[in-house]
Design a protein around this motif. Structure first.
Motif, PDB file in Angstrom:
ATOM      1  N   MET A  18      34.523  30.626  36.232  1.00  0.00           N
ATOM      2  CA  MET A  18      35.221  31.869  35.908  1.00  0.00           C
ATOM      3  C   MET A  18      35.896  31.763  34.540  1.00  0.00           C
ATOM      4  O   MET A  18      35.834  32.692  33.739  1.00  0.00           O
ATOM      5  CB  MET A  18      36.260  32.204  36.980  1.00  0.00           C
ATOM      6  CG  MET A  18      35.680  32.673  38.267  1.00  0.00           C
ATOM      7  SD  MET A  18      36.999  33.044  39.445  1.00  0.00           S
ATOM      8  CE  MET A  18      36.327  34.500  40.185  1.00  0.00           C
ATOM      9  N   TYR A  19      36.533  30.637  34.297  1.00  0.00           N
ATOM     10  CA  TYR A  19      37.221  30.453  33.015  1.00  0.00           C
ATOM     11  C   TYR A  19      36.218  30.409  31.859  1.00  0.00           C
ATOM     12  O   TYR A  19      36.413  31.048  30.832  1.00  0.00           O
ATOM     13  CB  TYR A  19      38.067  29.178  33.046  1.00  0.00           C
ATOM     14  CG  TYR A  19      38.758  28.913  31.731  1.00  0.00           C
ATOM     15  CD1 TYR A  19      39.877  29.660  31.362  1.00  0.00           C
ATOM     16  CD2 TYR A  19      38.299  27.942  30.858  1.00  0.00           C
ATOM     17  CE1 TYR A  19      40.511  29.438  30.141  1.00  0.00           C
ATOM     18  CE2 TYR A  19      38.928  27.711  29.643  1.00  0.00           C
ATOM     19  CZ  TYR A  19      40.030  28.470  29.298  1.00  0.00           C
ATOM     20  OH  TYR A  19      40.652  28.253  28.080  1.00  0.00           O
ATOM     21  N   ARG A  22      34.826  33.798  30.942  1.00  0.00           N
ATOM     22  CA  ARG A  22      35.880  34.803  30.812  1.00  0.00           C
ATOM     23  C   ARG A  22      35.587  35.783  29.672  1.00  0.00           C
ATOM     24  O   ARG A  22      34.810  35.503  28.772  1.00  0.00           O
ATOM     25  CB  ARG A  22      37.218  34.117  30.560  1.00  0.00           C
ATOM     26  CG  ARG A  22      37.317  33.458  29.187  1.00  0.00           C
ATOM     27  CD  ARG A  22      38.490  32.495  29.127  1.00  0.00           C
ATOM     28  NE  ARG A  22      38.639  31.873  27.829  1.00  0.00           N
ATOM     29  CZ  ARG A  22      38.041  30.752  27.456  1.00  0.00           C
ATOM     30  NH1 ARG A  22      37.205  30.136  28.274  1.00  0.00           N
ATOM     31  NH2 ARG A  22      38.256  30.243  26.259  1.00  0.00           N
ATOM     32  N   SER A  24      37.749  39.298  27.528  1.00  0.00           N
ATOM     33  CA  SER A  24      38.977  40.088  27.396  1.00  0.00           C
ATOM     34  C   SER A  24      38.583  41.507  27.034  1.00  0.00           C
ATOM     35  O   SER A  24      37.519  41.750  26.471  1.00  0.00           O
ATOM     36  CB  SER A  24      39.921  39.495  26.343  1.00  0.00           C
ATOM     37  OG  SER A  24      39.319  39.537  25.071  1.00  0.00           O
ATOM     38  N   PHE A  35      42.629  37.475  30.130  1.00  0.00           N
ATOM     39  CA  PHE A  35      41.251  37.141  30.423  1.00  0.00           C
ATOM     40  C   PHE A  35      40.846  37.585  31.815  1.00  0.00           C
ATOM     41  O   PHE A  35      41.630  37.531  32.758  1.00  0.00           O
ATOM     42  CB  PHE A  35      41.025  35.631  30.292  1.00  0.00           C
ATOM     43  CG  PHE A  35      41.215  35.121  28.897  1.00  0.00           C
ATOM     44  CD1 PHE A  35      40.414  35.571  27.859  1.00  0.00           C
ATOM     45  CD2 PHE A  35      42.197  34.196  28.629  1.00  0.00           C
ATOM     46  CE1 PHE A  35      40.598  35.103  26.571  1.00  0.00           C
ATOM     47  CE2 PHE A  35      42.384  33.719  27.344  1.00  0.00           C
ATOM     48  CZ  PHE A  35      41.580  34.172  26.312  1.00  0.00           C
ATOM     49  N   TYR A  36      39.601  38.009  31.922  1.00  0.00           N
ATOM     50  CA  TYR A  36      39.003  38.458  33.163  1.00  0.00           C
ATOM     51  C   TYR A  36      37.703  37.698  33.369  1.00  0.00           C
ATOM     52  O   TYR A  36      37.155  37.111  32.442  1.00  0.00           O
ATOM     53  CB  TYR A  36      38.699  39.961  33.100  1.00  0.00           C
ATOM     54  CG  TYR A  36      39.937  40.791  32.922  1.00  0.00           C
ATOM     55  CD1 TYR A  36      40.600  41.321  34.015  1.00  0.00           C
ATOM     56  CD2 TYR A  36      40.466  41.028  31.654  1.00  0.00           C
ATOM     57  CE1 TYR A  36      41.760  42.067  33.854  1.00  0.00           C
ATOM     58  CE2 TYR A  36      41.618  41.773  31.486  1.00  0.00           C
ATOM     59  CZ  TYR A  36      42.258  42.290  32.592  1.00  0.00           C
ATOM     60  OH  TYR A  36      43.403  43.020  32.429  1.00  0.00           O
ATOM     61  N   ALA A  37      37.200  37.717  34.592  1.00  0.00           N
ATOM     62  CA  ALA A  37      35.911  37.110  34.904  1.00  0.00           C
ATOM     63  C   ALA A  37      35.244  37.938  35.986  1.00  0.00           C
ATOM     64  O   ALA A  37      35.918  38.587  36.790  1.00  0.00           O
ATOM     65  CB  ALA A  37      36.098  35.670  35.391  1.00  0.00           C
ATOM     66  N   ILE A  55      44.066  33.496  40.108  1.00  0.00           N
ATOM     67  CA  ILE A  55      43.432  34.755  39.719  1.00  0.00           C
ATOM     68  C   ILE A  55      44.107  35.880  40.500  1.00  0.00           C
ATOM     69  O   ILE A  55      44.827  35.628  41.460  1.00  0.00           O
ATOM     70  CB  ILE A  55      41.916  34.764  40.018  1.00  0.00           C
ATOM     71  CG1 ILE A  55      41.660  34.613  41.522  1.00  0.00           C
ATOM     72  CG2 ILE A  55      41.185  33.716  39.202  1.00  0.00           C
ATOM     73  CD1 ILE A  55      40.227  34.851  41.947  1.00  0.00           C
ATOM     74  N   SER A  66      35.669  42.488  38.909  1.00  0.00           N
ATOM     75  CA  SER A  66      36.200  41.422  38.067  1.00  0.00           C
ATOM     76  C   SER A  66      37.570  41.007  38.582  1.00  0.00           C
ATOM     77  O   SER A  66      38.181  41.702  39.379  1.00  0.00           O
ATOM     78  CB  SER A  66      36.302  41.869  36.602  1.00  0.00           C
ATOM     79  OG  SER A  66      37.219  42.934  36.468  1.00  0.00           O
ATOM     80  N   TYR A  68      41.408  39.035  37.299  1.00  0.00           N
ATOM     81  CA  TYR A  68      42.292  38.670  36.192  1.00  0.00           C
ATOM     82  C   TYR A  68      42.636  37.193  36.354  1.00  0.00           C
ATOM     83  O   TYR A  68      43.019  36.753  37.433  1.00  0.00           O
ATOM     84  CB  TYR A  68      43.565  39.518  36.236  1.00  0.00           C
ATOM     85  CG  TYR A  68      44.603  39.121  35.224  1.00  0.00           C
ATOM     86  CD1 TYR A  68      44.453  39.459  33.886  1.00  0.00           C
ATOM     87  CD2 TYR A  68      45.733  38.394  35.605  1.00  0.00           C
ATOM     88  CE1 TYR A  68      45.407  39.091  32.949  1.00  0.00           C
ATOM     89  CE2 TYR A  68      46.685  38.029  34.670  1.00  0.00           C
ATOM     90  CZ  TYR A  68      46.522  38.373  33.347  1.00  0.00           C
ATOM     91  OH  TYR A  68      47.457  38.005  32.423  1.00  0.00           O
ATOM     92  N   ILE A  69      42.486  36.419  35.288  1.00  0.00           N
ATOM     93  CA  ILE A  69      42.842  34.998  35.319  1.00  0.00           C
ATOM     94  C   ILE A  69      44.288  34.860  34.855  1.00  0.00           C
ATOM     95  O   ILE A  69      44.625  35.230  33.733  1.00  0.00           O
ATOM     96  CB  ILE A  69      41.910  34.160  34.421  1.00  0.00           C
ATOM     97  CG1 ILE A  69      40.444  34.371  34.830  1.00  0.00           C
ATOM     98  CG2 ILE A  69      42.289  32.682  34.504  1.00  0.00           C
ATOM     99  CD1 ILE A  69      39.449  33.723  33.897  1.00  0.00           C
ATOM    100  N   ILE A  74      44.618  29.703  34.000  1.00  0.00           N
ATOM    101  CA  ILE A  74      44.141  29.179  32.718  1.00  0.00           C
ATOM    102  C   ILE A  74      44.520  27.710  32.584  1.00  0.00           C
ATOM    103  O   ILE A  74      43.695  26.870  32.215  1.00  0.00           O
ATOM    104  CB  ILE A  74      44.702  30.017  31.541  1.00  0.00           C
ATOM    105  CG1 ILE A  74      44.048  31.402  31.540  1.00  0.00           C
ATOM    106  CG2 ILE A  74      44.490  29.302  30.209  1.00  0.00           C
ATOM    107  CD1 ILE A  74      44.693  32.397  30.584  1.00  0.00           C
TER     108      ILE A  74
END
Length: 90
Positions: A18-19, A22, A24, A35-37, A55, A66, A68-69, A74
């Motif tokens: 996911m990271y 990622r 934005s 950041f999103y995934a 997340i 999606s 949000y991280i 992070i």
């Protein structure tokens, strides 16, 4: 490196993927620090990452595509990158 059980490996590798994948929404966030995934991973693992605040899935998790991280997520992903010897994007 010490061995990791399958359940922990799923959590760690999902967070890493996911990271690493990622993105934005620069239109909304000019600094690019949010950041999103995409959440195309095992839902039980995703729910666990959400419960640990790595997340956030939003108020309607079944409808969003999606996540949000978070800052905690992070930092966790960066620790995992060190553990697995992975370099971040340049």
């Amino acid at each position: 490196m010490d061995k990791t059980n399958a359940e922990d490996a799923m959590k760690e590798l999902t967070m890493l993927l996911m990271y690493l994948s990622r993105f934005s929404e620069r239109d909304r966030f000019s600094d690019g620090k949010d950041f999103y995934a995409w959440k195309g991973y095992d839902f039980d693992v995703i729910n666990g990452l959400d419960e640990e605040d790595y997340i956030r899935q939003g108020s309607h998790p079944s409808r969003t595509k999606s996540v949000y991280i978070t800052d905690i997520g992070i930092n966790y992903a960066k620790e995992l990158m060190k553990k697995y010897g992975i370099e971040d994007w340049g």
